[in-house]
Design an enzyme around this catalytic site. Structure first.
Site, PDB file in Angstrom:
ATOM      1  N   GLU A 165       0.858  -1.177   0.000  1.00  8.10           N
ATOM      2  CA  GLU A 165       0.000   0.000   0.000  1.00  8.10           C
ATOM      3  C   GLU A 165       0.900   1.234   0.000  1.00  8.10           C
ATOM      4  O   GLU A 165       1.745   1.399   0.888  1.00  8.10           O
ATOM      5  CB  GLU A 165      -0.874  -0.028   1.268  1.00  8.10           C
ATOM      6  N   ARG A 166       0.736   2.079  -1.001  1.00  3.50           N
ATOM      7  CA  ARG A 166       1.565   3.286  -1.123  1.00  3.50           C
ATOM      8  C   ARG A 166       3.057   2.948  -1.166  1.00  3.50           C
ATOM      9  O   ARG A 166       3.882   3.653  -0.563  1.00  3.50           O
ATOM     10  CB  ARG A 166       1.277   4.268   0.008  1.00  3.50           C
ATOM     11  N   ASN A 208      -4.316  -1.704   6.697  1.00  2.71           N
ATOM     12  CA  ASN A 208      -5.536  -2.270   6.113  1.00  2.71           C
ATOM     13  C   ASN A 208      -5.302  -3.780   6.038  1.00  2.71           C
ATOM     14  O   ASN A 208      -4.577  -4.249   5.177  1.00  2.71           O
ATOM     15  CB  ASN A 208      -5.785  -1.707   4.720  1.00  2.71           C
ATOM     16  N   GLU A 292     -11.802   4.541   7.074  1.00  2.00           N
ATOM     17  CA  GLU A 292     -11.814   4.144   5.665  1.00  2.00           C
ATOM     18  C   GLU A 292     -12.331   2.708   5.499  1.00  2.00           C
ATOM     19  O   GLU A 292     -11.668   1.857   4.926  1.00  2.00           O
ATOM     20  CB  GLU A 292     -10.411   4.312   5.069  1.00  2.00           C
ATOM     21  N   ARG A 325      -4.515   3.780  16.100  1.00  2.99           N
ATOM     22  CA  ARG A 325      -4.380   4.943  15.216  1.00  2.99           C
ATOM     23  C   ARG A 325      -5.568   5.901  15.310  1.00  2.99           C
ATOM     24  O   ARG A 325      -6.715   5.467  15.477  1.00  2.99           O
ATOM     25  CB  ARG A 325      -4.186   4.484  13.765  1.00  2.99           C
ATOM     26  N   ARG A 342     -12.980  17.498   7.763  1.00  7.01           N
ATOM     27  CA  ARG A 342     -12.128  16.340   8.063  1.00  7.01           C
ATOM     28  C   ARG A 342     -10.973  16.692   8.995  1.00  7.01           C
ATOM     29  O   ARG A 342     -10.543  15.867   9.801  1.00  7.01           O
ATOM     30  CB  ARG A 342     -11.598  15.778   6.735  1.00  7.01           C
ATOM     31  N   ASP A 371      -3.561  14.403   5.901  1.00  9.85           N
ATOM     32  CA  ASP A 371      -2.960  13.149   5.453  1.00  9.85           C
ATOM     33  C   ASP A 371      -1.639  13.377   4.709  1.00  9.85           C
ATOM     34  O   ASP A 371      -1.604  13.253   3.484  1.00  9.85           O
ATOM     35  CB  ASP A 371      -3.953  12.424   4.538  1.00  9.85           C
ATOM     36  N   GLU A 393       2.909   9.939  14.007  1.00  3.75           N
ATOM     37  CA  GLU A 393       3.091   9.132  12.794  1.00  3.75           C
ATOM     38  C   GLU A 393       3.522  10.022  11.633  1.00  3.75           C
ATOM     39  O   GLU A 393       2.833  10.962  11.260  1.00  3.75           O
ATOM     40  CB  GLU A 393       1.774   8.416  12.430  1.00  3.75           C
ATOM     41  N   GLU A 399       3.998   9.553  -0.255  1.00  5.87           N
ATOM     42  CA  GLU A 399       2.770   9.341  -1.036  1.00  5.87           C
ATOM     43  C   GLU A 399       2.313  10.610  -1.748  1.00  5.87           C
ATOM     44  O   GLU A 399       1.968  10.578  -2.928  1.00  5.87           O
ATOM     45  CB  GLU A 399       1.666   8.836  -0.095  1.00  5.87           C
ATOM     46  N   GLU A 518       7.154  21.824  -2.906  1.00  2.00           N
ATOM     47  CA  GLU A 518       5.985  22.600  -2.488  1.00  2.00           C
ATOM     48  C   GLU A 518       5.665  23.697  -3.500  1.00  2.00           C
ATOM     49  O   GLU A 518       4.504  23.969  -3.800  1.00  2.00           O
ATOM     50  CB  GLU A 518       6.233  23.222  -1.110  1.00  2.00           C
TER      51      GLU A 518
HETATM   52  C1  BDP Z   1      -3.648   7.345   3.408  1.00  3.86           C
HETATM   53  C2  BDP Z   1      -3.420   6.377   2.305  1.00  3.86           C
HETATM   54  C3  BDP Z   1      -4.144   5.085   2.488  1.00  3.86           C
HETATM   55  C4  BDP Z   1      -3.893   4.544   3.897  1.00  3.86           C
HETATM   56  C5  BDP Z   1      -4.327   5.579   4.891  1.00  3.86           C
HETATM   57  C6  BDP Z   1      -4.004   5.230   6.330  1.00  3.86           C
HETATM   58  O1  BDP Z   1      -3.816   6.986   1.092  1.00  3.86           O
HETATM   59  O2  BDP Z   1      -3.692   4.207   1.502  1.00  3.86           O
HETATM   60  O3  BDP Z   1      -4.546   3.344   4.101  1.00  3.86           O
HETATM   61  O4  BDP Z   1      -3.652   6.780   4.666  1.00  3.86           O
HETATM   62  O5  BDP Z   1      -3.137   5.882   6.882  1.00  3.86           O
HETATM   63  O6  BDP Z   1      -2.553   8.216   3.403  1.00  3.86           O
HETATM   64  O7  BDP Z   1      -4.610   4.350   6.921  1.00  3.86           O
END
Ligand code: BDP
Length: 686
Positions: A165-166, A208, A292, A325, A342, A371, A393, A399, A518
């Site tokens: 993932e990422r 996930n 999510e 988390r 958010r 994020d 974190e 990403e 940036e």
């Molecule tokens: C986001 C990502 C996603 C992660 C989520 C997370 O896009 O893929 O699952 O965070 O931190 O940055 O759980």
């Protein structure tokens, strides 16, 4: 290869003088209490480093030599280490401490490494070898080290199918085809890299958690996971697993995962017992719940303290931790309703629970409220929960910051976050680094975690220079008082050798890279504007009309998110004074975060004296030019850096330079057409 060795190159020392001095010392290594007390990882490292850099082969011995008076390295352990699984003091920072001292008397000459634990010995050896590589003279050694933070953690987002993932560096080094890889050689090399910068914890699967990984905590899954734990144990790194909150249903055959249900609680207790039978020093769980579409306590009308405490109860007898988390927000929201901002979500969910978590629970909070954007304010949860263990974190993976195709050295960003003064404490102080080190509120456990950036690429990190982010992460969280530049320079020298010009240029490129990235992407803290799902490349309205809560509200008159108390979402009110007033005020809000906190007309004049729209044009023109400049500086190092590494990075810099122009054109065109305001300098915007 040099790409693979990363910062542990151990190139032969150029200076014959220095080589001979160290050769003299390292040919004999005396371990007080017996050679068997020195961890194999330390023996291997010292032997490999001494051989490669000095051409020496250390002889390890139990006794101080009496017959001759030549120099030697003396290693001793000063500890009350408890080797049982439930060693409750294992996270104390002083357990990782060590000192290195040069001692010269009439009788003898020696270098002394004193460590408080076996892990401290490993850290000390790595430090010594690093010092040798950087050209420290033996007589210069007089250091005492201990880390600032207890948990110094890496989160792998690897999936059992081998994808990440990422992940932007190839496939997983841990898994292939639904299984843990048979040959853990590369995992061992990774553990070594991590230990060399002081990492002491790792979670090895994606937050996930899919079907296969849900089964990692079962009797069938555990023997395999235990193999991985063994590799990390050798380097003093504790293994954690991300768990599926609905595991009692998915693999336990129960019909609920309600954290207050007796059957569910029993199930987790048994699961924990089983885990510790296989892995006596298991670190604990990482949990993404109610986030999510992941399952969590909300489904049962319970709160996150109920969920986390249930797991904490199960792990408590063994000294295990629950890293819970706080990335909890509504990802299905109605974008027209600004009150569901958010950015507010983590604070709104967790602040009311302060004091309700068991003391082996740590809340893991992303550095910003959204994020991992190129620019965000610091999460207002830091400091707001003085009775709860907290972990910050970060995301090393880039990403949203170029995915290791663009250079973006993130240490300056992390450093800025750690230095941020929350004003949470009596008397109005309270830097984030004091909160996550536990010192401000006297937390039992605390620390730092970050999403890894490695995969099975030859160079580990996609972009050879992205190795600096992994290295820098470890070094910075060990000692947050190091400067981002010191770390960059150290990395450049360890990685590319002592050619002064190369080290200077690489350091300069790293230090310039975050501001450059940036400048050609989302402006003034507004964030996003990326291609949905992939998060690479510009798409200004990509997320504007979707449900993720990530908006810029650009229209023909202006742009930005009003997060003030007076007229907006009220997010600014989550900070302590005077930060609250600073962000609330259009005049005082720092330029770089203006659009995160305020909706303003394009003609609004920034502190810099430029209007918002002209700032957008200017930074995008100069940013794309600067990206091309990076390409040129790197090109000038051809022949000074070995060909394989030069080529690998040159390809990335070429892509970045092209892609930055694309960003420039998309962003500038969009805002020119929205606003109708021409560029003051008459440059072409389509
Ligand atoms: C986001 C990502 C996603 C992660 C989520 C997370 O896009 O893929 O699952 O965070 O931190 O940055 O759980």
């Amino acid at each position: 290869s040099a790409l693979y060795k990363a910062w542990l190159q151990y190139t032969e020392l150029k200076s014959p003088e220095l080589r001979n001095l160290y050769k003299g010392i390292l040919k004999r290594v005396v371990v007080e209490g017996g050679v068997s007390g020195l961890p194999p990882a330390a023996v291997r490292e010292l032997s490999a480093g001494a051989k490669a850099m000095l051409g020496a082969t250390p002889e390890f011995m139990d006794q101080i030599p009496t017959d001759d008076e030549g120099p030697y390295l003396w290693i001793r352990l000063h500890s009350d280490e408890d080797s049982s699984g439930a060693d409750r003091r294992r996270w104390e920072t002083k357990r990782a401490s060590y000192s290195l001292k040069y001692v010269l008397s009439a009788k003898e000459e020696r270098l002394e490494l004193t460590a408080a634990s076996k892990t401290g010995m490993i850290y000390g050896i790595f430090h010594l070898l690093r010092g040798i590589a950087l050209g420290f003279k033996p007589a210069q050694w007089a250091i005492e080290e201990h880390p600032a933070n207890q948990l110094r953690m890496i989160n792998q987002w690897d999936n059992a199918d081998g994808s990440i993932e990422r992940g932007y560096s190839g496939r997983s080094i841990f898994y292939t085809d639904g299984e843990i890889v048979k040959d853990l050689g590369r995992v061992r090399d990774y553990a070594r890299l991590l230990a060399s910068v002081g990492i002491n914890a790792i979670s090895i699967n994606n937050v996930n958690v899919h079907e296969v990984e849900t089964g990692f905590i079962t009797e069938e899954g555990l023997p395999e996971v235990a193999r991985v734990a063994e590799v990390f144990r050798d380097y003093g790194i504790a293994l954690f697993l991300s768990i599926n909150f609905a595991a009692p249903i998915a693999v336990g055959g129960l019909d609920t995962a309600d954290p207050l249900d007796e059957g569910v609680r029993e199930w987790w207790k048994e699961a924990a017992g089983q885990i510790y039978r296989h892995i006596p020093d298991f670190g604990g769980f990482v949990v993404k719940a109610d986030s999510e579409h992941r399952p969590g306590p909300f489904a049962y009308g319970r709160d996150h303290a109920d969920g986390a405490n249930m797991l904490a109860d199960a792990l408590e007898p063994y000294g295990g931790l629950v890293v819970w988390r706080c990335f909890v927000y509504n990802c299905m929201q109605d974008w027209r309703d600004r009150t569901t901002d958010r950015a507010r979500a983590a604070y709104d969910h967790f602040k009311p629970l302060d004091g309700k978590f068991k003391d082996n629970v740590l809340l893991q909070i992303k550095n910003g409220p959204m994020d991992f954007q190129v620019r965000e304010p610091v999460s207002p949860l830091f400091g707001a929960m003085s009775a709860t263990n907290q972990v910050i974190e970060f995301q090393i993976a880039q990403e949203y910051t170029g995915q290791q195709r663009h250079l973006c050295y993130l240490v300056p960003q992390w450093k800025q976050v750690l230095d941020f003064d929350t004003h949470a404490a009596e008397g109005g102080k309270g830097q984030v680094k004091q909160i996550v080190s536990g010192s401000l509120f006297g937390m039992k456990y605390s620390g730092v975690a970050a999403v890894s950036n490695i995969g099975d690429d030859e160079c580990w990190t996609g972009h050879p220079l992205a190795q600096a982010n992994l290295y820098g992460y470890g070094r910075l969280i060990w000692n947050p008082d190091l400067s981002a530049e010191e770390i960059a320079r150290e990395w450049a020298q360890l990685t590319f050798g002592s050619d002064r010009d190369v080290v200077d240029k690489v350091t300069e490129m790293l230090m310039a890279s975050w501001p450059i990235y940036e400048s050609y992407t989302a402006p003034l803290g507004v964030g996003w504007m990326v291609v949905p799902h992939y998060h690479y490349g510009p798409d200004v309205d990509g997320y504007e009309y979707s449900r993720w809560g990530t908006y810029h509200f650009a229209d023909r008159d202006g742009i930005g998110v009003d997060r003030t108390l007076a007229t907006g979402t009220g997010y600014a009110g989550q900070y302590f004074s005077p930060n609250r007033e600073m962000y609330e005020s259009l005049e005082e809000c720092p330029d770089e975060l203006l659009l995160f906190f305020h909706h303003v007309p394009y003609g609004h004049v920034l502190h810099s004296g430029r209007t918002v729209i002209q700032h957008i044009y200017d930074t995008h023109f100069s940013g794309a030019e600067a990206a091309d400049g990076l390409r040129e500086i790197w090109a000038s190092l051809e022949g000074r850096v070995d060909a394989a590494r030069h080529k690998a990075a040159a390809d990335r810099f070429a892509e970045q330079a092209e892609h930055a122009k694309h960003w420039r054109d998309v962003i500038n065109t969009y805002f020119y057409r929205k606003s109708g305001v021409p560029d003051e300098h008459g440059r072409t915007i389509y």
